[in-house]
Design an enzyme around this catalytic site. Structure first.
Site, PDB file in Angstrom:
ATOM      1  N   GLU A  92     -71.209   4.736  25.952  1.00 42.05           N
ATOM      2  CA  GLU A  92     -69.847   4.281  26.554  1.00 42.05           C
ATOM      3  C   GLU A  92     -69.153   3.454  25.326  1.00 42.05           C
ATOM      4  OE1 GLU A  92     -72.065   5.645  30.148  1.00 42.05           O
ATOM      5  OE2 GLU A  92     -72.616   4.287  28.528  1.00 42.05           O
ATOM      6  N   HIS A 161     -73.116   3.313  40.587  1.00 43.94           N
ATOM      7  CA  HIS A 161     -71.953   4.511  40.897  1.00 43.94           C
ATOM      8  C   HIS A 161     -70.811   4.096  41.796  1.00 43.94           C
ATOM      9  CE1 HIS A 161     -75.540   6.654  39.290  1.00 43.94           C
ATOM     10  NE2 HIS A 161     -74.794   7.740  38.927  1.00 43.94           N
TER      11      HIS A 161
END
Length: 368
Positions: A92, A161
């Protein structure tokens, strides 16, 4: 330096301009309003933006061949080619760092973090570079960069998540934070974010991806063109999602449908609740919120994120500062609990539900 990428028809011999236009109009079959999901509205907005401007590039984890975990980028790589929509390594920080370099050199990258908590490895890039570049260069360098983050709960996701991370970005000066809650706003605000020269954190409520509304995509396209020519947008503008007179419910993103459900339930008991959809967390629409609270005299702020040092806390403070003399009761908050996000089978206890909202409304000192 001008962008080196091109439109699909120029970059790929097997993809015609007509095909790109057809993809951009996906979801708009037939005349008038059509049932459209939140996910499809975002997908259509990306396709339209890529067709309109060859400098728009989409990349991230699994956004290419797979079309994204939530299928938001479905079909973009096939239609516009792998130069315009492509997969990246699971890194990321590298994704955002590369996007910064591209944006500095004339491109308009749209990156996907895949899940909210996956964005944390990129947080240093976002805070130290994305948010500060314009100020660091005294306005000489702009970063037309959109960071899409599927966020919040309601899908039974496991650890890492499901998270509500909007406060981190809202607290970071130099970033704008959009939180659409409706299908139409999903399309409208993503198009506006991509066209903006400022870096924007675009948080998308995961549990609303499959929600449906009747929308007229062609009409939204026309409105976008008119707004761009006029220099107007949804940025910094809240919406009155439901009119009322007794109290104001203020929410954003995934909490807006819950607030509307609470208002509908309250109506059955004889209470008229107004619902404000914040839409743009940064910049924030003080005028719309304050106007509503001054009218009703009571307010409840609703969010899924933790309550301590939160966006909800900031909204309460702004109401207190601007509406103190009109308040008939202390402003209440209904938020997630100040604990790590719970396991999937327990998240319904954590999320701000209708019953918790109605309990807060009941506590707004109605007697006297």
């Amino acid at each position: 330096m001008s962008p080196t990428v091109t439109t699909s028809s120029e970059a790929n011999g097997n993809v015609s301009a007509a095909t790109a236009r057809a993809a951009a109009k996906a979801g708009a079959s037939g005349d008038g309003p059509q049932p459209t999901t939140f996910a499809k509205a975002l997908n259509t907005a990306l396709a339209d933006a890529m067709h309109a401007d060859s400098s728009v590039i989409v990349f991230g984890e699994d956004v290419g061949v797979l079309g994204g975990v939530f299928r938001i980028t479905d079909g973009l790589s096939k239609t516009f080619g792998e130069q315009r929509c492509f997969d990246t390594p699971l890194a990321e920080s590298g994704i955002v760092g590369m996007a910064v370099g591209m944006a500095m050199n004339g491109m308009r990258p749209v990156v996907e973090m895949q899940f909210d908590a996956f964005a944390y490895p990129a947080f240093e890039q976002i805070v130290s570079h994305v948010a500060k570049m314009h100020n660091r260069t005294r306005g000489a360098v702009t970063l037309p960069l959109v960071i899409r983050i599927p966020y919040a709960g309601g899908i039974g996701g496991v650890e890492h998540h499901c998270d509500s991370s909007e406060a981190y970005y809202a607290h970071t000066a130099g970033l704008k934070v959009y939180a659409p809650a409706t299908v139409a706003d999903g399309y409208r605000m993503l198009r506006e974010a991509i066209d903006s020269d400022d870096p924007i954190i675009f948080v998308e409520p995961k549990k609303l991806y499959w929600s449906k509304e009747l929308i007229n995509v062609e009409q939204l396209r026309g409105q976008h063109t008119v707004n761009m020519q006029a220099g107007t947008s949804s940025e910094g503008r809240a919406a009155v999602a439901r009119s009322g007179t007794d109290a104001t419910l203020i929410a954003y993103g995934p909490s807006v449908p819950t607030a509307l459900a609470a208002a509908a339930a309250a109506a059955e008991e004889g209470r008229s609740l107004e619902v404000i959809d914040v839409r743009s967390i940064v910049p924030f629409d003080d005028e719309t919120v304050a106007t509503s609270v001054r009218k009703t005299g009571r307010a409840v702020v609703i969010a899924e994120a933790h309550g301590f040092a939160s966006v909800a806390s900031e909204i309460v403070a702004r109401i207190q500062e601007q509406c103190f003399h009109q308040l008939l009761a202390p402003v209440r908050r209904v938020t997630g609990f100040d604990i790590p996000y719970p396991a999937p089978k327990l998240e319904h206890f954590y999320l701000s539900g209708v019953d918790r909202i109605l309990d807060a409304v009941d506590d707004l000192q109605w007697e006297g």
